[in-house]
Structure formats: structure tokens, C-alpha cells
Design an enzyme around this catalytic site. Structure first.
Site, PDB file in Angstrom:
ATOM      1  N   HIS A 305      34.299  40.845  41.737  1.00  0.00           N
ATOM      2  CA  HIS A 305      33.460  39.659  41.946  1.00  0.00           C
ATOM      3  C   HIS A 305      33.196  39.018  40.598  1.00  0.00           C
ATOM      4  O   HIS A 305      33.035  39.700  39.596  1.00  0.00           O
ATOM      5  CB  HIS A 305      32.127  40.045  42.601  1.00  0.00           C
ATOM      6  CG  HIS A 305      31.443  38.901  43.259  1.00  0.00           C
ATOM      7  ND1 HIS A 305      30.683  38.015  42.559  1.00  0.00           N
ATOM      8  CD2 HIS A 305      31.455  38.479  44.550  1.00  0.00           C
ATOM      9  CE1 HIS A 305      30.215  37.092  43.391  1.00  0.00           C
ATOM     10  NE2 HIS A 305      30.674  37.342  44.596  1.00  0.00           N
ATOM     11  N   ASP A 363      33.267  41.251  51.438  1.00  0.00           N
ATOM     12  CA  ASP A 363      34.420  41.168  52.354  1.00  0.00           C
ATOM     13  C   ASP A 363      35.051  42.513  52.661  1.00  0.00           C
ATOM     14  O   ASP A 363      35.904  42.607  53.543  1.00  0.00           O
ATOM     15  CB  ASP A 363      35.477  40.239  51.738  1.00  0.00           C
ATOM     16  CG  ASP A 363      34.970  38.808  51.688  1.00  0.00           C
ATOM     17  OD1 ASP A 363      34.847  38.272  50.591  1.00  0.00           O
ATOM     18  OD2 ASP A 363      34.639  38.275  52.763  1.00  0.00           O
TER      19      ASP A 363
HETATM   20  C1  SDX Z   1      33.776  36.004  47.808  1.00  0.00           C
HETATM   21  O1  SDX Z   1      31.645  33.641  44.072  1.00  0.00           O
HETATM   22  C2  SDX Z   1      31.085  34.115  45.122  1.00  0.00           C
HETATM   23  O2  SDX Z   1      29.885  34.301  45.198  1.00  0.00           O
HETATM   24  C3  SDX Z   1      32.044  34.408  46.251  1.00  0.00           C
HETATM   25  C4  SDX Z   1      31.443  35.151  47.447  1.00  0.00           C
HETATM   26  C5  SDX Z   1      30.469  34.299  48.208  1.00  0.00           C
HETATM   27  O3  SDX Z   1      29.641  34.859  48.923  1.00  0.00           O
HETATM   28  O4  SDX Z   1      30.621  33.046  48.161  1.00  0.00           O
HETATM   29  O5  SDX Z   1      30.811  36.337  47.027  1.00  0.00           O
HETATM   30  C6  SDX Z   1      32.543  35.512  48.467  1.00  0.00           C
HETATM   31  O6  SDX Z   1      34.653  35.218  47.523  1.00  0.00           O
HETATM   32  C7  SDX Z   1      33.874  37.453  47.439  1.00  0.00           C
HETATM   33  C8  SDX Z   1      35.198  37.795  46.667  1.00  0.00           C
HETATM   34  C9  SDX Z   1      36.287  37.970  47.713  1.00  0.00           C
HETATM   35  N1  SDX Z   1      37.619  38.056  47.042  1.00  0.00           N
HETATM   36  C10 SDX Z   1      38.271  39.228  47.012  1.00  0.00           C
HETATM   37  O7  SDX Z   1      37.835  40.297  47.418  1.00  0.00           O
HETATM   38  C11 SDX Z   1      39.671  39.097  46.429  1.00  0.00           C
HETATM   39  C12 SDX Z   1      39.906  40.207  45.403  1.00  0.00           C
HETATM   40  N2  SDX Z   1      39.069  39.954  44.230  1.00  0.00           N
HETATM   41  C13 SDX Z   1      39.660  39.296  43.089  1.00  0.00           C
HETATM   42  O8  SDX Z   1      40.550  38.291  43.426  1.00  0.00           O
HETATM   43  C14 SDX Z   1      38.615  38.940  42.030  1.00  0.00           C
HETATM   44  O9  SDX Z   1      37.811  40.030  41.885  1.00  0.00           O
HETATM   45  C15 SDX Z   1      37.736  37.721  42.217  1.00  0.00           C
HETATM   46  C16 SDX Z   1      38.530  36.496  42.510  1.00  0.00           C
HETATM   47  C17 SDX Z   1      36.772  37.948  43.323  1.00  0.00           C
HETATM   48  C18 SDX Z   1      36.935  37.532  40.936  1.00  0.00           C
HETATM   49  O10 SDX Z   1      37.858  37.127  39.973  1.00  0.00           O
HETATM   50  P1  SDX Z   1      37.414  36.998  38.455  1.00  0.00           P
HETATM   51  O11 SDX Z   1      35.956  36.989  38.221  1.00  0.00           O
HETATM   52  O12 SDX Z   1      38.197  35.870  37.899  1.00  0.00           O
HETATM   53  O13 SDX Z   1      37.870  38.406  37.927  1.00  0.00           O
HETATM   54  P2  SDX Z   1      38.816  38.589  36.751  1.00  0.00           P
HETATM   55  O14 SDX Z   1      40.142  38.072  37.146  1.00  0.00           O
HETATM   56  O15 SDX Z   1      38.159  38.055  35.536  1.00  0.00           O
HETATM   57  O16 SDX Z   1      38.871  40.189  36.722  1.00  0.00           O
HETATM   58  C19 SDX Z   1      38.712  40.889  35.552  1.00  0.00           C
HETATM   59  C20 SDX Z   1      39.801  41.961  35.568  1.00  0.00           C
HETATM   60  C21 SDX Z   1      41.225  41.391  35.531  1.00  0.00           C
HETATM   61  O17 SDX Z   1      42.006  42.380  34.939  1.00  0.00           O
HETATM   62  P3  SDX Z   1      42.399  42.269  33.346  1.00  0.00           P
HETATM   63  O18 SDX Z   1      43.066  40.912  33.156  1.00  0.00           O
HETATM   64  O19 SDX Z   1      41.072  42.357  32.632  1.00  0.00           O
HETATM   65  O20 SDX Z   1      43.325  43.434  33.096  1.00  0.00           O
HETATM   66  O21 SDX Z   1      39.741  42.713  36.806  1.00  0.00           O
HETATM   67  C22 SDX Z   1      40.960  42.534  37.504  1.00  0.00           C
HETATM   68  C23 SDX Z   1      41.621  41.292  36.968  1.00  0.00           C
HETATM   69  O22 SDX Z   1      43.027  41.341  37.153  1.00  0.00           O
HETATM   70  N3  SDX Z   1      40.616  42.390  38.916  1.00  0.00           N
HETATM   71  C24 SDX Z   1      41.213  43.042  39.900  1.00  0.00           C
HETATM   72  C25 SDX Z   1      40.535  42.659  41.067  1.00  0.00           C
HETATM   73  N4  SDX Z   1      39.570  41.775  40.760  1.00  0.00           N
HETATM   74  C26 SDX Z   1      39.629  41.613  39.419  1.00  0.00           C
HETATM   75  N5  SDX Z   1      42.255  43.922  39.900  1.00  0.00           N
HETATM   76  C27 SDX Z   1      42.606  44.398  41.105  1.00  0.00           C
HETATM   77  N6  SDX Z   1      42.004  44.089  42.282  1.00  0.00           N
HETATM   78  C28 SDX Z   1      40.972  43.223  42.293  1.00  0.00           C
HETATM   79  N7  SDX Z   1      40.379  42.906  43.447  1.00  0.00           N
END
Ligand code: SDX
Length: 429
Positions: A305, A363
Site C-alpha cells: 500500500h 483487497d
Molecule cells: C487499494 O491508495 C489507497 O488508499 C487505495 C485503497 C483505497 O481504499 O482506495 O487502499 C485501495 O488500491 C489497495 C491496494 C490494492 N492493490 C494491490 O493489492 C495491488 C498490489 N499492490 C501493489 O501494486 C502496490 O503495493 C501498490 C500499488 C498498492 C502500492 O504501490 P507503491 O506505493 O507505488 O509501492 P512501491 O511500488 O513504491 O513499492 C515499494 C517496493 C517496490 O519494490 P522495490 O522497487 O523497492 O524493489 O515494494 C514492491 C515494489 O516493487 N511492491 C511489491 C508489491 N507492492 C509493492 N512487490 C510485490 N508485490 C506487491 N504487491
């Protein structure tokens, strides 16, 4: 603590005001930065940018706190209901008994849609994704309500808000009925919001549909948990669309379109697909190996998140509800729930996820409950949109009423071609 930020950049300097809120990080007000220094700030994805001032929802991502108008989500989940939460988000205070009764009656009387709207569905294929149907049909509502499109008229804003909150479940249920070839079911004025939705979703003309109190309570709770969430992507989309003066129906349609993405509201549907792909607990470690492989674009859906770097409090409530609903539905040892719990357990102990502070979000468990309640996977994000419409509308109203509100128009860091002259095609290489 200083209430100015002293900025020196290039041969320019300026003192920017530091503003404080009730809780959460203070902000540096950069509105005069460009005029004073000629510099923009740069923040793709708005990692460190507050886009507005708001009194609606507060999140502390490190502590796993979520407040609607100051009330903790856990307390609202335990003691309130979605109608109360709708009133709270819209008006800022919990309603008195009289206010709640009047509000509920008002919403009930707007649950029907114009009968000509039913013809919109015939233009869609039966196998159209219901989110596509929602975007098109909700956007089309603006063609039916010319009497309430003056966004500067508080009365117009109020009736449009009531119409959207009331009609979104009706349209969502119609999208489902259309996809399964069953007749649309009209709302019933003697049913509560969540009961009415379940009845419109699952009743058929041939027999009496008995509304399960367990499912109605679970539906109401899921709506509460998804109702608002500060300036997330879809809420920011609604605010940006609204900042141009677009009508509320078009703004909510824009919010639905943004919510559809798998990184946002589409994640609940993606979690179920992921669990089916993994198949069994003995495949979890291989799957997580793919997630950790940077060359592989696999994400652990339902985890991570932008704000929560601790447990998403909604996920905790959702997991408890999951066990309760499945038990009350007599679903013993649901294989997907068992797999999800094993996946959660292993991920939470894995250095990759611990180092990146990746925890289950709202989710991760919602899809398992919704599937057990009888919803097809394609409807999961639609249910998210039904709940979030209240938050979107509350945020839209707050934006319109904000005296500081201006049309949203971000700038950019341009890295394209420098100015050059046109070359006639005969002289190109
Ligand atoms: C919702 O914003 C809100 O409030 C949204 C929400 C709402 O109520 O409106 O809460 C609803 O959208 C919840 C989120 C649902 N999405 C998912 O579950 C999809 C999986 N999650 C990821 O796509 C991700 O965590 C996000 C999109 C939710 C957040 O993305 P960020 O903040 O841009 O995270 P990031 O890319 O900066 O992550 C930091 C690191 C990265 O790795 P490095 O580059 O540091 O090596 O963590 C990794 C990312 O690649 N990472 C993940 C991951 N989420 C982040 N790696 C694997 N699986 C994941 N789910």
C-alpha cells in the site's frame, strides 16, 4: 517548531509557509515557489504531495490507523451501519436518530432509475465486464438530471449526491442481472441499503428471496470498510474531474474508471485469480519466488500500500469477518481461505516483504468473502465502487465548497526535443 521552510535554489531563495493539520505530517505550502524561484517541484505518483486540505478521512500508515471524520474504522465496523457512515462522511457528524431516519428515507426514495436507463444495458454484450457497464451507465445519468447539474447550487449538489448514493447499488445489480440474462429487480422501499442490494442482485421473480441476516450484515460491513480512503487514485480522479466544473455523475464515472485498475480497486478480483493460479499451499514458495524476481512483473496482489506500512486496519476486520461469514455459511475449510492464510503467513515472514513493509491490504480477503456470498469475481470491484461512491461524493462536495479550490493543472519536467524547424517529407531520411 518553525512555521516556514527556507528554500535556497540556484541563485533564488524564498520562505515558504509550513502548515499544520489536526494530525499527520505538516505541509510546506509551495504555491509561491515557482513565482519566487522559477522552479517546479517534481513528484510523479504524488509520493510526498498533499493535493488538498480535507476533514473527511485520516490515515496513519505507520500505525495502521483509519479514521472517518475522527471515528476509528474498527469502532464504526463494530457499532455503526453503512447508512450512518454515509451520513457521517457526507455531513461530518454521526446523525441523531431523527436525522438518520430522514436521511435513510431520502436515499430510499431515490433508489429507482429512470426506466429509459434500462435500454442502455441492451447496447452492451452480455459478457461485458460490469465495470465497463458501470462507467458507461453512471456517466449517462448526467443526461437524465438536467434539474440538478448546477454544481454551485448547494441544493443541486445535495440532490445529485443523494441520487448517486441511492442509484449506484441499483445500477450495479442491473449490470449483474444483465450479465446472467435475468430480469432486473426493482429496489424495495421496505429494505435497508445492503438488504436492498442483495435482493436486487440475487432474487428472481419465480420465488421468494430470503435475505440472510448474516449476508446483509457482512455486506453492510464491507460497504463501511470501503467507503472512503483519503486521496487515493480514484478519489483524486473525482476531485480533478470535479475541479473543471464537470457534473457529479461524470466525475463519479471517472472515479469508477480509475478504480478498475488492478493496482487499485481491481486488486480484489486479481487476488482471486492469483489464488487460483497458485492452486495449493505447496506452490506458494515458488509463486513468491516469481514475485521477488525483478525480471518477472508478478505482484503479490492484495499486499502492499502506498500509505500503510503496517497492517491495513480494514484487512484485519475483513479477515475476522471472513472466518465468521464462512462459518455461518457453513463453508468449512474453504481451500482458497486456507491458501490465502498460508500465503499471508509465509509472506509476512519473508525478508522481501518485511524489508519493504508490505502487508495485506483491504483487497486481500475481501474477494474470499464476496465469492462465498455468491458474487462472481467480475463483480468484486463493482462492489468496491458501490461503497466508494459515498466517499467520492463527500470528497467532491468538499472540493467544490473549498474556497481555495482551483482547476487542477499540474506542470511537468520536459525532457523532449528542443525547438526545431519542420522538415518537408521529401527531405526526410
Ligand atoms: C487499494 O491508495 C489507497 O488508499 C487505495 C485503497 C483505497 O481504499 O482506495 O487502499 C485501495 O488500491 C489497495 C491496494 C490494492 N492493490 C494491490 O493489492 C495491488 C498490489 N499492490 C501493489 O501494486 C502496490 O503495493 C501498490 C500499488 C498498492 C502500492 O504501490 P507503491 O506505493 O507505488 O509501492 P512501491 O511500488 O513504491 O513499492 C515499494 C517496493 C517496490 O519494490 P522495490 O522497487 O523497492 O524493489 O515494494 C514492491 C515494489 O516493487 N511492491 C511489491 C508489491 N507492492 C509493492 N512487490 C510485490 N508485490 C506487491 N504487491
Amino acid at each position: 517548531m518553525s512555521n516556514t521552510a527556507n528554500v535556497v535554489v540556484g541563485n533564488k531563495k524564498t520562505d515558504l509557509p509550513v502548515l499544520s493539520g489536526t494530525a499527520g505530517p505538516q505541509v510546506v505550502d509551495i504555491r509561491k515557489l515557482y513565482n519566487d524561484t522559477g522552479y517546479f517541484t517534481f513528484d510523479p505518483g504524488f509520493i510526498a504531495t498533499a493535493s488538498c486540505e480535507s476533514k473527511i478521512t485520516y490515515i496513519d500508515g505507520d500505525e495502521g490507523v483509519l479514521l472517518y471524520r475522527g471515528y476509528p474504522i474498527e469502532q464504526l465496523a463494530e457499532h455503526s451501519d453503512f447508512t450512518e457512515v454515509q451520513y457521517l462522511l457526507l455531513h461530518g457528524e454521526l446523525p441523531t436518530a431523527k436525522q438518520k431516519q430522514e436521511f435513510e428515507r431520502t436515499i430510499t426514495l431515490h433508489t429507482m432509475v429512470h426506466d429509459q436507463l434500462t435500454r442502455f444495458f441492451n447496447g452492451f454484450r452480455r459478457d461485458a465486464h460490469p465495470m465497463g457497464v458501470m462507467v458507461g451507465t453512471v456517466g449517462a445519468l448526467s443526461a437524465f438530471y438536467h434539474d440538478s447539474l448546477d454544481i454551485n447550487d448547494p441544493q443541486h449538489r445535495l440532490i445529485s449526491s443523494h441520487r448517486l448514493i441511492a442509484k449506484i447499488p441499483t445500477i450495479a445489480a442491473m449490470a449483474y442481472k444483465y450479465s446472467v440474462g435475468q430480469p432486473f429487480v426493482y429496489p424495495k422501499n421496505n429494505l435497508k441499503y445492503a438488504e436492498n442490494f442483495l435482493n436486487m442482485m440475487f432474487s428472481v421473480p419465480c420465488e421468494e428471496y430470503k435475505i440472510s441476516p448474516t449476508l446483509a450484515k457482512a455486506m453492510d460491513l464491507i460497504f463501511i470498510l470501503h467507503a472512503d480512503h483519503e486521496q487515493n487514485a480514484s478519489t483524486s480522479t473525482v476531485r480533478l474531474a470535479g475541479s473543471s466544473g464537470a457534473n457529479p455523475f461524470a466525475c463519479i464515472a471517472a472515479g469508477i474508471a480509475c478504480l478498475w485498475g488492478p493496482s487499485h480497486g481491481g486488486a480484489n478480483e486479481a487476488v482471486l485469480k492469483m489464488l487460483h493460479e497458485i492452486g495449493s499451499a505447496d506452490k506458494v514458495k515458488d509463486f513468491l519466488g516469481k514475485v521477488k524476481d525483478k525480471g518477472d512483473n508478478t505482484k503479490l496482489m492484495g499486499f502492499g500500500h502506498r500509505v500503510y506500512k503496517n497492517f491495513d486496519p480494514r484487512a484485519t476486520v475483513m479477515r475476522e469477518t471472513c472466518h465468521k461469514v464462512l462459518a455461518e455459511l457453513g463453508v468449512k475449510n474453504d481451500p482458497l481461505l486456507k491458501l490465502a492464510m498460508e500465503l499471508e503467513k509465509i509472506a509476512l515472514e519473508d525478508k522481501y516483504f518485511v524489508d519493504r513493509k508490505l502487508y495485506p491490504n483491504v483487497d486481500f480477503y475481501s474477494g474470499i468473502i464476496l465469492r462465498a456470498m455468491g458474487f462472481p469475481t467480475a463483480m468484486f470491484t463493482v462492489l468496491f465502487a458501490v461503497a466508494r461512491t459515498t466517499g467520492w461524493i463527500a470528497q467532491w462536495n468538499e472540493m467544490i465548497e473549498d474556497p481555495a479550490q482551483k482547476i487542477g493543472r499540474p506542470r511537468q519536467l520536459y525532457t523532449g526535443a528542443a525547438q526545431r524547424d519542420y522538415v518537408p517529407i521529401a527531405k526526410r531520411g
